[in-house]
Each structure stands twice: as C-alpha cells, then as structure tokens.
Write an enzyme that holds these catalytic residues in place. Structure first.
Site, PDB file in Angstrom:
ATOM      1  N   SER A  45       0.732  -1.274  -0.085  1.00 34.05           N
ATOM      2  CA  SER A  45      -0.002   0.030  -0.122  1.00 34.05           C
ATOM      3  C   SER A  45       0.972   1.328   0.036  1.00 34.05           C
ATOM      4  O   SER A  45       0.462   2.308  -0.457  1.00 34.05           O
ATOM      5  CB  SER A  45      -0.989   0.000   1.290  1.00 34.05           C
ATOM      6  OG  SER A  45      -0.131   0.006   2.456  1.00 34.05           O
ATOM      7  N   ASP A 341      -2.147   8.809   7.587  1.00 32.52           N
ATOM      8  CA  ASP A 341      -2.908   8.002   8.450  1.00 32.52           C
ATOM      9  C   ASP A 341      -2.323   7.144   9.170  1.00 32.52           C
ATOM     10  O   ASP A 341      -1.225   7.438   9.814  1.00 32.52           O
ATOM     11  CB  ASP A 341      -4.167   7.090   7.490  1.00 32.52           C
ATOM     12  CG  ASP A 341      -3.213   6.008   6.609  1.00 32.52           C
ATOM     13  OD1 ASP A 341      -2.151   5.933   7.033  1.00 32.52           O
ATOM     14  OD2 ASP A 341      -3.719   5.527   5.789  1.00 32.52           O
ATOM     15  N   HIS A 344       0.386   5.449   6.567  1.00 29.07           N
ATOM     16  CA  HIS A 344       1.173   5.851   5.543  1.00 29.07           C
ATOM     17  C   HIS A 344       1.786   7.264   5.578  1.00 29.07           C
ATOM     18  O   HIS A 344       1.180   8.151   6.387  1.00 29.07           O
ATOM     19  CB  HIS A 344       0.205   5.975   4.269  1.00 29.07           C
ATOM     20  CG  HIS A 344      -0.386   4.371   3.921  1.00 29.07           C
ATOM     21  ND1 HIS A 344      -1.467   3.839   4.637  1.00 29.07           N
ATOM     22  CD2 HIS A 344       0.080   3.029   3.755  1.00 29.07           C
ATOM     23  CE1 HIS A 344      -1.799   2.616   4.456  1.00 29.07           C
ATOM     24  NE2 HIS A 344      -0.818   2.245   3.715  1.00 29.07           N
TER      25      HIS A 344
END
Length: 417
Positions: A45, A341, A344
């Site tokens: 991600s 967040d 990340h």
C-alpha cells in the site's frame, strides 16, 4: 485481482516509438527528457495506486478524503497525494505517472506498470485478514504476462526485448505487511509460534530471493530494493504499544523494530550477493528507508514538519487506532504531518523521501548508487537506437492486452522545491 478481459489491439509500435522519440526531442525546454524507457513497480500500500480498487478488500483507498491533494482525487493511493514512486517517476523524467496494472493495456505497458497491492507481502497468506490482495508471487506472475505480450510484439526477438528491459528500472518494496499483517498479528496467524524472528526473516528472504531472481530471469537488470521502514513507530503501533515494549528513549514498539532490523540486515547481504556475481549483469540499489525516515524526524523542523506521532486522518489515540474513514475531515495542513493515516506517509514526506532516494550521496541513506547515477539518461539518439533494435519485428503487430478499462496515464507535474 480476478480475471481480465483479453482485448486485441493492433498498432504500429515502430510509429509509437518514433512519436515517443520525436516528442522527447521536441519537448519544451523546461521538460526533462526520460532517463529510462520504463518503470515497473512491485509493492504494497505504500506504492499501490489503484490495483485494489476493484477487489473485495478492506485495504482500499478509493474514497475521500484519500487523494484530497491529488488532482484526480481518490485514485486508490493510500495517502493524500503522491506516493514515493510517483515522485521517482517525475524525477526520472517520465512524461506520466506510472498507471496501475489493473487499468493498463496495449502500448502503455512499454512505459511501465504498477503491480503493487495494498496488504500484500512476500508470503502469499500475508494480508488475508484484510481480504483479497495481490501477493508478490502474483505480482511477478502478472509481470510475466506482460513480458509474454512484449515478446509477441518483438516477434520473438529476445535480444531486442531484453535490451529494452535492461534499460528499465524495477522498484520492489515489500516486507512491511509480512510483519504487520502476519508475524505480529498473533490472533490471526501462527507464524510467530512457528518461527523465531531470525528464522522468520530467513524464510522471508529465501522467498524474496526467489521472486527477485524470477524478475531477473524475465529481463530485469536495474532493480531497486527498499528496506522495510521503522513500522514499530507508525501511529498504528504507537496507539497499541504495550508499555513494557517501550524504552527510556523510545515510545515505539521495539520488538517489531528489532525484528525488522534482522530482516533488513539480511536483505542488504542478499543485495550484495546479487551485485557480486550471483546474478550476472544485475545492478541492485538498496534503499535504506529507515535512515531516511529518521532524518525526517531528527531534522523535522528543517523540512517543515511539526507532528511525527499522529496521523493527519484517523480515529483514536495518535489517530492510529482506526485508519482514515470515508468522508472524515483530515487535518487542515497536511504539510506539517509526517503521517497521513495510521500507516502511510503524507505526500510532503513522500516528496522528501523520493528526492533523497533519487539523489542523496549520504551513506546513511543508500548503501549503493543512488537512482540519479543508476539511471542512464536516454538521449534522442538512444531513443532512435531502440527504434533500430526493434525495427524488423514491430510493424503492424497485434499486442494482446489485459485490463478492465481504458484509461490515460495520469499526467501530474511536480513542483519539487
């Protein structure tokens, strides 16, 4: 990722290459020429840009406020704007950001594709707690399909195809989820009971070595491998860390960081072995992302950061107990936050990390060449040389493409200050 429709697209690749070279030669003065012909990305991600959008997974970011600072909005990137590989693509002079493999077809594949998938890891079962994802084994298999398409386009001329791929850069950044969403998620996975930290790292490195070797066998020669970051210090862990795992000098989960150190040390040795003849002709770059991130914290004020232990968007302690929710209002000034967040970095952090990875000469940042010296600049004459290499086999061929929809690659120019 599910099955893809197969579309037949007939085009003259020679004309495509000619147009590409002419565009490069007659570009505006302030537009940087591409330093490499293509950029292929593998990871999780941290670099996923939309491959998870169409699958059943909790690891998705195609909703607001993700992408709040990105021109296209919520594209599937897991932050507010650009990822580190977006920054690298711009610094490499590529005309567009590299598109996700799930939405890439035809001649666009020659310029590269992003195979990364949120929640993915080196091990296949990693991330299963979050639903569907594309593991590194599957990402390599997807690239093998691209190579098959390219081989048909090159009329079976492997020398010409390999010459082309040898100039491309391959970015591989995996391992974080093998700890976050596997080894240290003891309620869902048994690996922590089956392996010591050292044995687990050895098992991961054995699998990763095989995967990187497969990329080499498929034609990759310039391969960037990133260390796993200090995930014991992300807001998700800061919100959960047991006080007994803290030290006098750290609020982080040092059990995780110690395990990561074992893996990264082994990864560095693996890269050295590849460069020392284990994979003849390969040129690996090892990015020590932990040291780069430490610099952002240590010298945060110089970079404009003020908040290092909380997500800009999230719920609970450190905004890290639950990640950013749909339509949640994020912090007003993302440039002051290191983390977007629970997991990340913000776009602001990614721009700095990308610039450091590209051009830093500090031994604490990269243990080998930086990307700026690693990428050999493609001049107009070299573009025409590529055209000559493939001339005999690329006129009027049919290139099979795998993709769900036709989209134009994102074109976002950076103001890197």
């Amino acid at each position: 990722m599910g099955s893809h429709g197969i579309h037949s697209l007939t085009f003259t690749i020679l004309s495509f290459l000619w147009l590409t070279s002419m565009e490069s030669c007659f570009s505006q003065v302030d537009q940087q020429d591409p330093q490499v012909p293509g950029f292929f990305i593998f990871g999780d991600s941290l670099v996923d840009n939309g491959n998870n959008n169409g699958i059943l997974s909790l690891a998705r970011a195609n909703y607001a406020p993700y992408g709040i600072d990105f021109p296209e909005g919520a594209s599937g990137r897991f932050n507010n704007g650009l990822t580190m590989v977006d920054v690298l693509a711009q610094l490499l002079g590529l005309p567009n950001l590299i598109p996700p493999y799930a939405r890439t077809r035809g001649p666009a594949l020659l310029r590269g594709a992003n195979f990364a998938s949120g929640a993915s890891g080196i091990r296949d079962e990693t991330g299963n707690n979050l639903g569907a994802h594309v593991s590194m084994n599957q990402q390599v298999a997807n690239f093998a399909r691209v190579v098959q398409q390219m081989r048909r386009a090159f009329r079976g001329d492997n020398n010409a195809m390999n010459a082309y791929l040898s100039k491309c850069i391959f970015y591989c950044g995996l391992g974080s989820n093998d700890y976050l969403n596997n080894y240290f998620m003891t309620s869902f996975y048994a690996t922590s009971r089956q392996y010591t930290p050292a044995a687990y790292a050895a098992s991961l490195l054995q699998d990763y070595s095989r995967q990187l070797t497969q990329l080499y066998q498929l034609g990759a020669r310039k391969i960037v491998v990133t260390a796993v970051g200090g995930i014991g210090c992300i807001p998700y862990q800061l919100a959960r860390v047991n006080p007994r795992n803290r030290t006098a000098n750290s609020q982080c989960n040092e059990d995780i960081n110690k395990a990561i150190y074992i893996f990264n040390s082994g990864l560095l040795n693996l890269v050295k072995s590849f460069n020392n003849g284990r994979l003849p002709g390969a040129q690996f770059v090892y990015l020590n992302i932990i040291e780069s991130a430490k610099d952002l914290v240590t010298n945060g004020a110089a970079y404009g950061f003020e908040v290092f232990d909380k997500g800009c968007c999230g719920v609970g302690r450190n905004n890290g107990e639950i990640t950013c929710l749909p339509l949640q209002r994020p912090c007003p000034d993302r440039s002051k936050y290191l983390f977007w967040d629970a997991f990340h970095p913000t776009e602001a952090a990614n721009i700095i990390l990308g610039k450091k990875a590209f051009s830093s000469n500090s031994a604490t940042d990269e243990d080998f060449l930086n990307l700026e010296s690693y990428a050999q600049k493609e001049t107009c004459s070299e573009e025409l040389l590529v055209e000559t290499l493939v001339k005999k086999g690329l006129q009027g061929v049919s290139l099979l493409s795998y993709g769900s929809t036709s989209t134009s690659p994102t074109n976002v120019k950076l103001a890197l200050t």
